[in-house]
Every structure is written in C-alpha cells, then in structure tokens.
Write an enzyme that holds these catalytic residues in place. Sequence first.
Site, short mmCIF file in Angstrom:
data_model
loop_
_atom_site.label_atom_id
_atom_site.label_comp_id
_atom_site.label_asym_id
_atom_site.label_seq_id
_atom_site.Cartn_x
_atom_site.Cartn_y
_atom_site.Cartn_z
N ASP A 37 0.79 -1.22 0.00
CA ASP A 37 0.00 0.00 0.00
C ASP A 37 0.83 1.28 0.00
O ASP A 37 0.57 2.21 -0.75
CB ASP A 37 -0.84 0.01 1.28
CG ASP A 37 -2.31 0.04 0.94
OD1 ASP A 37 -2.66 -0.34 -0.20
OD2 ASP A 37 -3.09 0.47 1.81
N ALA A 39 3.91 1.64 -0.86
CA ALA A 39 4.66 1.75 -2.12
C ALA A 39 3.74 2.33 -3.19
O ALA A 39 4.12 3.24 -3.93
CB ALA A 39 5.17 0.38 -2.54
N TYR A 150 11.70 -7.51 9.64
CA TYR A 150 12.95 -6.75 9.58
C TYR A 150 14.19 -7.61 9.75
O TYR A 150 15.15 -7.51 8.98
CB TYR A 150 12.98 -5.67 10.70
CG TYR A 150 12.22 -4.42 10.38
CD1 TYR A 150 11.37 -4.34 9.28
CD2 TYR A 150 12.36 -3.29 11.19
CE1 TYR A 150 10.67 -3.18 9.01
CE2 TYR A 150 11.67 -2.13 10.91
CZ TYR A 150 10.82 -2.07 9.82
OH TYR A 150 10.16 -0.92 9.56
N LYS A 175 8.08 2.99 10.67
CA LYS A 175 7.51 2.69 11.98
C LYS A 175 6.46 1.59 11.84
O LYS A 175 5.97 1.40 10.74
CB LYS A 175 6.94 3.96 12.61
CG LYS A 175 5.60 4.38 12.00
CD LYS A 175 4.88 5.39 12.88
CE LYS A 175 3.49 5.62 12.33
NZ LYS A 175 2.59 6.38 13.13
N HIS A 205 7.51 10.10 8.71
CA HIS A 205 7.18 10.83 7.48
C HIS A 205 6.76 12.26 7.77
O HIS A 205 6.83 13.12 6.91
CB HIS A 205 6.09 10.10 6.69
CG HIS A 205 4.71 10.30 7.21
ND1 HIS A 205 4.18 9.54 8.20
CD2 HIS A 205 3.76 11.21 6.88
CE1 HIS A 205 2.96 9.97 8.46
NE2 HIS A 205 2.68 10.97 7.68
N GLY A 208 9.02 14.96 6.84
CA GLY A 208 9.09 15.33 5.43
C GLY A 208 7.97 16.27 5.02
O GLY A 208 7.96 16.77 3.89
N LYS A 209 7.02 16.51 5.91
CA LYS A 209 5.95 17.47 5.57
C LYS A 209 6.60 18.84 5.40
O LYS A 209 7.43 19.25 6.22
CB LYS A 209 4.93 17.54 6.73
CG LYS A 209 4.24 16.21 6.99
CD LYS A 209 2.96 16.12 6.20
CE LYS A 209 2.23 14.84 6.50
NZ LYS A 209 1.09 14.63 5.61
N HIS A 268 5.45 11.56 15.72
CA HIS A 268 5.30 12.79 14.93
C HIS A 268 5.32 14.06 15.79
O HIS A 268 6.09 14.98 15.54
CB HIS A 268 3.98 12.77 14.16
CG HIS A 268 3.75 11.54 13.34
ND1 HIS A 268 4.78 10.87 12.72
CD2 HIS A 268 2.62 10.86 13.02
CE1 HIS A 268 4.28 9.83 12.07
NE2 HIS A 268 2.97 9.80 12.24
#
Length: 792
Positions: A37, A39, A150, A175, A205, A208-209, A268
């Site tokens: 998903d 990806a 992992y 995560k 992520h 990266g915002k 976050h």
Amino acid sequence: MLPRATVGVLFFLGIVPSMAQESRGHISVVLLGATGDLAKKYLWQGLFQLYLDEVSNGHTFTFHGGAQAELERGRKLMYDHLKDLACPLDVLPNRCAVMKDQFLRLTDYRQLKTEEDYATLNQEIQTLLVQEGLEEAGRIFYFSVPPFAYAEIARHINSSCRPPSGAWLRVVLEKPFGHDLHSAQQLADELKTFFQEEEMYRVDHYLGKQAVAHILPFRDQNRKHLDPIWNRHHVERVEIVLKETVDVKNRTSFYEEYGAIRDVLQNHLTEVLMFLTMELPANVSNSEDVLRSKLQTFASLQDLEKNSAVLGQYEAYNSHVREELQKGQDYFSRTPTFAGVLVHLDSLRWEGVPFILTSGKVLDERVGYVRVVFKNQAYCTQHEATWDPEGSQCKPKQLIFYIGHGELNSPAVLVSRNLFKPTMPGSSWKELLDRPQERLFGQRLSDYHVYVPVAERDAYAILISRIYHGKKESFITTENLLASWQFWTPLLTTWANEVPRVYPGGQENGHLLDFEIAGGEVSFVVKETLEVMDARDRQTPDKYKTIQSRFRQSHLITAWSEELVTRLASDIETVAMSAIRRSGEFHMALSGGSSPLALFKQLALHHYGFPWRHTHLWLVDERCVPLSDPESNFGNLYEHLIRHVRVPYFNVHPMPVHLNRRLCVEEDKGPELYANEIGALVANASFDLVLLGVGTDGHTASLFPHSPVGLEGNQEVVFTESPIKPHQRMTFALPLINKAKRVWVLAMGKGKHDIVTVVSRAGNEPKKWPISGVNPTSGQIAWYVDYEALLG
Ligand SMILES: *[C@@H]1O[C@H](CO)[C@@H](O)[C@H](O)[C@H]1NC(C)=O
Ligand SMILES: *[C@@H]1O[C@H](CO)[C@@H](O)[C@H](O)[C@H]1NC(C)=O
Ligand SMILES: *[C@@H]1O[C@H](CO)[C@@H](O)[C@H](O)[C@H]1NC(C)=O
Ligand SMILES: *[C@@H]1O[C@H](CO)[C@@H](O)[C@H](O)[C@H]1NC(C)=O
C-alpha cells in the site's frame, strides 16, 4: 537472469554520463514491499521524483522492486502501481513522459525471499556495473514491510547484499519502531548486529511534511527576529495538533495495540516539539549538531504524570474492535483514540511554557498545525477601531506552521504582521495574498504574512531525496528513538488500566474533548458526564469519618488519598501562618519516602499564599547518598517542592550526609553538626511541625525496629542502618521528634493497612514499632490516614 530492461539501457538511454562529464557512480535502490500500500500510494512516486531531480547530477540509477510474490504475479501487481505515476506540475508533460519511460526501463521486479534471492540481486548489480563500466556509489534498501520481517531481511542484506567497500549502504525503516522502551530497545539491539548506526534511516514521514521540514530553516533564517522572543518571557503557549476525521475501521488489529499516543504523539508530535524547542546549532545543515541538540532537549523534558494527559475513545471503537478481532460483547478496549498531553521543559528558555500535544480520530476536521502564541505585553490606549491595520501591538501575535488540510488546505507558514516580516526562501515559498478575509485562529489572513510552497511536495518524496543526500537530521536515530520512548513509556503504563472518556465523534463531540490547563495539569473542561462509581465507595467514607475520628487516643483525619493530601496541605498552611504570627518564623521538618511527594506537589502548585519567605525547611531523615542522587530525600524535596516555591536559600537545611567528600563517616560528625544547627536556629529545638511517615515494618523517620540508637537517650540526630538499600541513614532521634509542638503522621495506600491496624492497638513499644514511640512531650500528634490504609 538479468532484469529485462536494464542491461545496456543506461548507455542506450544516454544516461550514463558522457566521457566529458565525470560519473559520480551508480546507485541501486531496492524497494522491499514493492507491491504494498505505502509503495503504491507514495514510495514509487517518491522514487520517480528522485529520478527526475537527480538524474542529471551525475549518478546513474536502477530501481528494484522486491516482494514475496512470485515473479509473474508480483511483476503484474507492481506495474499496475507504476503505470499510475503522476507527473509533477513543474515538469513539462513531454519531458515527463520521456522520463517516465526511462524510469520504467530502469525498474524491475524480483521475488526477494531467500538468502539466494539476495545473493542473486547482488550478483546482478555487480554484473551490470562491469558491463556498463560504472563505479558503485551506493545502495538504498527501503523496508516497506511489517517490523516482524525486519530481522530476516536485515540478515540477508548484511550477509549477501552489502555493497563492496567504498560504496555506501542506506537502509530505510518504517515505523512502528517498538511499542514501548523495552521493545524499541530490543528491536534496536537486533538491527545493530546487522547495520551501523550511520547506515540506518528511520523514517518519521512527518519530518518530510513541508511545513515541518521548514521549522529549523525558518528558525535559522529568522534568528534576528526570533532570538529575542523565542523563550518563556514571550511565548505564552504552543499547540502541536494533528486532528483526523477518519476512524480506524479495518485497522484495529494494528491500532488496538497502539492507540493515539503511540501512533502519533510519541513520534510525529514529539519530533515537531523537538524542532521547535531545541537550541539552534550554529549550522542547522550539520546533521550531527542538530541531532546532538535534539538529544539535549529530550533530556530537558519534564516527566509526565497521570494528570498530564486527557484521553478519549470514539464511541464506535469498541464495536469495530469486537467485529474485527472477534471479541465478545463484554470486551471493552481501553485504547485511546484521542489524547491531549501537556508537556513542560526544564530549561531556562522554556520553563513554565505549556506545550500542548493533541491528536485524535473521528474529530470535527482534518488538520495539522503548530501554533505558537506570544504573550501580549502592550496596552493600547486608543480604541480598537483605530488600531493600526498593519499590526497594532494589541492584536494577537502568533506564528503558525500549518502542516496541512484544514481551512487553508495547504502547507503554510503564517506570522502575525505585528510580530515581524519573516525571511523566506523565495525559490520554495511564495506569499499568499488572495484570501485576505478568511479567518484563521481568530485573525484575518490579512493580519498575517502568509507563505505557501511554490510547489507542493509529498513528504515521502522529500524524505527519499534526503536519504539520497545522506541528510540524517531528518531521520530518527537510535538514541533519539529510545529517548522518546523513555519519555512516553511511564505515561502509557500509568494509563494502561484507565478508561478513556467516550466521545460520539465529529461535530457531535461539542465541547466534550476541550481541555484546560491548571496548576501544571490538564483536565477536561466539561467534567465527567457519566460517573461510574461503586455505591459502596460513596457511602462508607462518611460512616467511618464519624466512627473513627480518634486513633491511638489522638486526632485522626481520614479521606480518600487526594482529598487527604489537599486537607493536609491546607492544615500545614494554617499552622505556618499561626507560627509566623507568633514568632516570625515557621520551622518544619519533612520526611522522605513516596507518600509526601503528593503533598509537596500540592503545596507547590496550589498554595500561592503560603508564607515561604518565613519558612525553614529541615529534613527528618536522609539516605547516605549525594544530595543530587535520585535516592536522596533532599533531592526529592528539591525536585518536587523547593524549586517551585520562593523559599529563601538560607532557610533550606539539608542534612550534612556528604562531608569531606565522603558519605556519613562518624568522624565527620554530621549528626552533631545538624543538631547544632537546629539548636542555633530552632527555639528549644522544638519544631513547629514534624511530618512523619510510617513503614510497613513500623519504622518512622529512619528509625527502624530494634535500632541500637535513636529510640531513647539524649542524642538528637543519629546514624542508623536500614534493612533496605541504601542502608546508611541519618535521622532525627525519637527524643528530638517528641520535643516538637506538632507531629503529624501520614499513612496512605493499601500497603499500609496492616501496619496501621497493628499500630492502632500497640502500646508504647518503640523497639518493636518505632512509630509507637512518637509521643510528643508537650506537643500534639495527629494522624492523617487515607481510607485505603485505614480500611484496607
Ligand atoms: C554481517 O555480515 C558479516 C560479513 O558477512 C558477518 O561477518 C557478520 O557475522 C554478519 N552479522 C550478523 C549479525 O549476521
Ligand atoms: C474495510 O474492509 C471492507 C472489506 O474488505 C471494505 O469493503 C471496506 O471498504 C473497508 N473500509 C474502509 C473504511 O477501508
Ligand atoms: C554546515 O554543515 C554542512 C554539513 O556538514 C556543511 O556542508 C557546510 O559547509 C556547513 N556550513 C558552514 C557555514 O559551516
Ligand atoms: C523554651 O522552653 C522554655 C522552658 O521550657 C519556655 O519557657 C519557653 O517558652 C520555650 N520557648 C519556646 C519558643 O518554645
């Protein structure tokens, strides 16, 4: 077999640099979970963007999608995603079509399951490099797979697919990175056996915002304006918010284990908090400096207490859980889907400034933002109607990093016009001027300088670019991760068995989830709507209050623990006032242990009128550890009381356990020194108030059963031995305690029930139960015992 489209195409496509341009080497990007998903939604697009941005900078690329599915099926699934790749607005359609075609030719699918699969991949990369005459620059492995996979993948990469020396390896992890401190540590330890710290890129992520990624650059570029005001003297409060409207339907098997705090706050919002509060390194492009500064900021976070948080759960959550996890009708989950947490920092810059971190599902709107509200220190004499439109000093002052969605529906940076006009990089941010009448946080947009990105970029695209550039400050290091879990785990433990407030969802929530800050704590503004209380609990208290108002022929005060502590604190204030009226000073000796901590907190947070200026604080007993040790009674008193109140430095009297750079040595005569100090300052060595606790073995102060000293005789302060560590103690002796004008004994919690029962019947037997020897010669004794200790 070599990938279909790769061999020769680098030359064929003209993307191997010409002889004139020096090649910077080849990069292989391996996307694990290539058909999944994440990806599909973000990662392929991000890799395509990387290709668009970087292909002309001298590197060559190949992209390898890997997954568990066998070749034909996996390839089909993956190319279904790839055909939907979008062209960014800032790239001409013709060029984009050509680039997309190239990108697809450089991309292959392969099943990656076994060690051999990885060895084959390694072999093929090497063959390609030889054929094309390229040097290898590095390999990126993006783990878009569940964490349980992992370790195995890491092992295969390490043993069969590492690039040769001279080329770098970057593994990118998604995560969750554990569930609490312990599991995060385990996962980190495991990964450490395969990869170097510098090889690992843990993605959050949110970093990266665009608005989040711009916090540090903004602080850096606007130092001139921010330096004087980025501190507790000017900042009133900070809100870090991520609200969502969606529920967690179809995701409960994940969510039930995590909840709002683990899902959003621990990662976050905490990261955003760090970017806002860390001390800015001289060079914000230096990853090491940024990461070091961030860790220092973690160290300054104040511990969270139960009342640092309010939690909620949307009403339909339980039915989602029951349905998807096949639970019975009597199953009630305690997983919060909403959390509001108050965070404080212990630093000269931020002390006292409330940071509110909030997130929840099924709320009224989808929005993310950081709002820094500044104190308004001006008074405007003229009427509001005549306030300067360009920014009267009396209008609200705010700085907002708007992360996305919500009313603006775009990332943005907003600065109130009466604060300053910020410096923004013109190449990436432009001023937004076309919606002046819209309102945001109580002001018109025209009251702000508003900047939006020239081109909106997806967070993953930004992070993939940073991985490529090796910019580690945008990722979560192991130390960073563990520091964050260390901060959040105690709160999660405290709340594990509490029931969150149920909310209906959406607009219907009304004010149900509003919360307020008071005395360093948060609570819902609308108090409990539905009180779940045991009927027995409601009735017994009054009954016992009247039956047992005396204990050992002395005054007994009893209540539920919170109420008891409140009462004790206010009784202390009353006694302090009257002592000061009588003699000008108040001498109080306090005990160690855990029970008084709640009292200290109560005194620190709620008794603003307490006459601290005329109060002397003494210690009843102390452990033979340095005063800065977490075991030190004085350390605890300092931490929970002294540093929060205005008691004069010279009125504070720690016990001298640390003399001549050693702890509690007889020859140093610590007890005599303390007794002398008492003799010199406390009239007749008679304290106005001595506050004692009682141990489960009947000890009080540090006077333990069968102690050879301190229970009688005329020594006032003595060394004793405790059966539990740290063994060596210094303590008031019984005769000194019994000289006091008032001795109050505090006993709380079920654990104290047995000893309270024994003591209620015991005579004067200090050897057996030292507490029973507390009988002030001319003063009074009172017992503060909570219901749990009294009734069990
Ligand atoms: C990683 O690979 C190296 C080289 O093949 C090997 O020596 C090492 O044991 C591997 N580490 C683990 C934990 O398997
Ligand atoms: C949940 O899953 C069901 C069945 O797979 C699907 O029909 C539904 O659309 C999903 N709902 C959401 C909110 O994703
Ligand atoms: C800041 O750090 C970056 C990365 O280490 C470095 O490339 C740059 O030269 C540094 N800038 C200054 C002004 O020192
Ligand atoms: C000290 O003791 C003496 C004699 O017992 C008494 O008269 C005096 O009032 C006491 N002073 C104080 C401050 O308690």
